[in-house]
Design an enzyme around this catalytic site. Structure first.
Site: not given
Lengths: 131, 131
Positions: A55, A62-63, A68, A83
């Site tokens: 993971s 930007e986020s 996974h 974003c």
């Protein structure tokens, strides 16, 4: 209605098996993908699980990007959440799909934060300040 | 076809404004949500952005939870991604929705890793080993 963010959900099947359990390879791939998308990497966190599977999350200004992996199914679930008007998340999706040599790749886009009053070119560009 | 993981996409609008820019509150809420879902927290990474907005990820043994907030729109995008038959991601969604006092909450579930040969109760329970 305009969206505050684009969220790409990438289903990668029939990937190259060995790469799905190679933590350094995946970390590099996700960070390179973030850069390819025009994003700014802030931090990454990757974990190897027993008996197999990884993971990983790359936080970007930007986020985020996440992965996974289930090597036993030659499968990886990738999310690319961005974003800002200057990022190109599909470039990140392309890069990761190629690096994992996925023979079966499905991409779904979800618009996040649909709002009636978001300007077409909203000015906010996140600049990270670690808490 | 069975899924390897459940991915809840939570759109929270009309949230309580001050909580969307409170990094400690959000960190606590997401970690509590992970526990409520029956997940095991491995690590969290939260960032405050300028002029406002917070991004946070909680890596759990069963995948991850993430949040991105836009206080200027009273909006938060939350993702709850879990594998394993014992986790209850909807409990995490409930907790976060309540903590943010969202008056408009939309929940979408996406099955990730649809495979023809996944056993109904697949045995893998991820146990984190930090790389």
């Amino acid at each position: 209605m305009k969206a505050l963010a684009r969220h790409l959900l990438l289903e990668l099947k029939e990937c190259r098996h060995d790469r799905l359990n190679d933590i350094n390879f995946l970390r590099e791939a996700l960070k390179d993908a973030a850069v390819a998308a025009g994003a700014t990497v802030i931090q990454d966190s990757f974990y190897q699980f027993a008996p197999y599977g990884i993971s990983g999350v790359v936080i970007i200004a930007e986020s985020h990007l996440s992965i996974h992996t289930w090597p036993e199914y030659n499968y990886a679930a990738v999310d690319i959440f961005t974003c800002g008007m200057t990022t190109r998340p599909e470039k990140a999706a392309d890069l990761i799909t190629r690096r994992l040599e996925a023979k079966d790749a499905q991409l779904h886009e979800v618009k996040r934060g649909l709002m009636p009053d978001v300007p077409t070119s909203y000015p906010r560009q996140k600049v990270g300040l670690k808490a």
